[in-house]
Design an enzyme around this catalytic site. Structure first.
Site, PDB file in Angstrom:
ATOM      1  N   HIS A 239      86.998  63.070  -4.227  1.00 43.94           N
ATOM      2  CA  HIS A 239      87.167  63.928  -2.992  1.00 43.94           C
ATOM      3  C   HIS A 239      88.245  64.968  -3.406  1.00 43.94           C
ATOM      4  CE1 HIS A 239      84.749  62.067   0.274  1.00 43.94           C
ATOM      5  NE2 HIS A 239      84.223  61.972  -0.832  1.00 43.94           N
TER       6      HIS A 239
ATOM      7  N   GLU B 228      91.130  65.634  -1.859  1.00 44.37           N
ATOM      8  CA  GLU B 228      92.253  65.057  -1.355  1.00 44.37           C
ATOM      9  C   GLU B 228      92.686  63.964  -2.498  1.00 44.37           C
ATOM     10  OE1 GLU B 228      90.614  65.857   2.580  1.00 44.37           O
ATOM     11  OE2 GLU B 228      89.753  65.605   0.457  1.00 44.37           O
TER      12      GLU B 228
ATOM     13  N   CYS C  66      88.116  63.048   5.407  1.00 41.06           N
ATOM     14  CA  CYS C  66      87.365  61.784   5.754  1.00 41.06           C
ATOM     15  C   CYS C  66      87.966  60.436   5.806  1.00 41.06           C
ATOM     16  CB  CYS C  66      86.242  61.399   4.760  1.00 41.06           C
ATOM     17  SG  CYS C  66      86.597  61.174   3.051  1.00 41.06           S
TER      18      CYS C  66
ATOM     19  N   CYS D  27      89.888  59.409   2.529  1.00 39.86           N
ATOM     20  CA  CYS D  27      91.018  60.594   2.054  1.00 39.86           C
ATOM     21  C   CYS D  27      92.052  60.213   3.062  1.00 39.86           C
ATOM     22  CB  CYS D  27      90.623  62.046   2.196  1.00 39.86           C
ATOM     23  SG  CYS D  27      89.328  62.236   0.744  1.00 39.86           S
TER      24      CYS D  27
END
Length: 188
Positions: A80, A82, A110, A113
């Site tokens: 992701h 991040e 999420c 993260c």
């Protein structure tokens, strides 16, 4: 420093020198850095196999790392925006302790993260589009909220600010009332 537009850097420096009030300064700074995260989202959206979530990590007014979602590009469900950006920061700083850093992300982080930010001792998380701004397919089904997770998890010293430039950030994602193709709904 990541490849950021000269116009964005000039705008940031001009705003730094213009606003003296702390609250207004933080607000303007957050908006400026979120615009840089939006640039990363745009880059990810235009990169075949990448994704439209953008992230920058800042400390003391300096962008230290930037990235976008690379999960499909790398065949890595943990890539992701991040996580990609935290990895770049760790490689640059040669540490896993990111105290004093702020994560700016175009979409509410999420659970994975958020926990990575907690473990990395990130001081602030600032995000744009929230659960209310985009389709539910972008979040885990249990509706775990970033702020609740931080509060209920390990730390009480991390600051969370959501909704920064939420309209600009939400433009990259399906809206709550839209019906995305089922093939794109991976979290269902």
């Amino acid at each position: 420093m990541p490849n950021l537009s000269a116009v964005s850097a000039k705008r940031l420096n001009r705003r730094r020198n213009t606003f003296a009030g702390r609250h207004l300064y933080v607000q303007m700074k957050d908006e400026d850095f979120m615009r840089l995260a939006i640039e990363q989202a745009r880059k990810g959206d235009q990169t075949p196999g990448a994704g439209e979530v953008g992230c920058v990590i800042v400390r003391d007014g300096e962008v230290l790392a930037a990235g976008h979602n690379e999960a499909e590009l790398r065949f890595d469900p943990s890539a992701h925006a991040e996580i990609v950006t935290l990895r770049r920061l760790g490689e640059k700083l040669r540490t896993t302790d990111f105290r004093g850093c702020t994560v700016y992300c175009t979409l509410q982080p999420c659970t994975m993260c958020t926990v990575a930010c907690i473990w990395g001792r990130i001081s602030r998380i600032v995000y744009g589009a929230t659960r209310d701004d985009v389709h539910s397919m972008y979040f885990d089904a249990r509706h775990i909220n970033t702020a609740d997770l931080v509060r209920d998890a390990f730390r009480d010293d991390i600051e969370i600010r959501g909704g920064v430039l939420s309209g600009e950030c939400a433009q990259f994602y399906y809206r709550p009332h839209e019906n995305p193709p089922l093939a794109e709904q991976r979290n269902r």
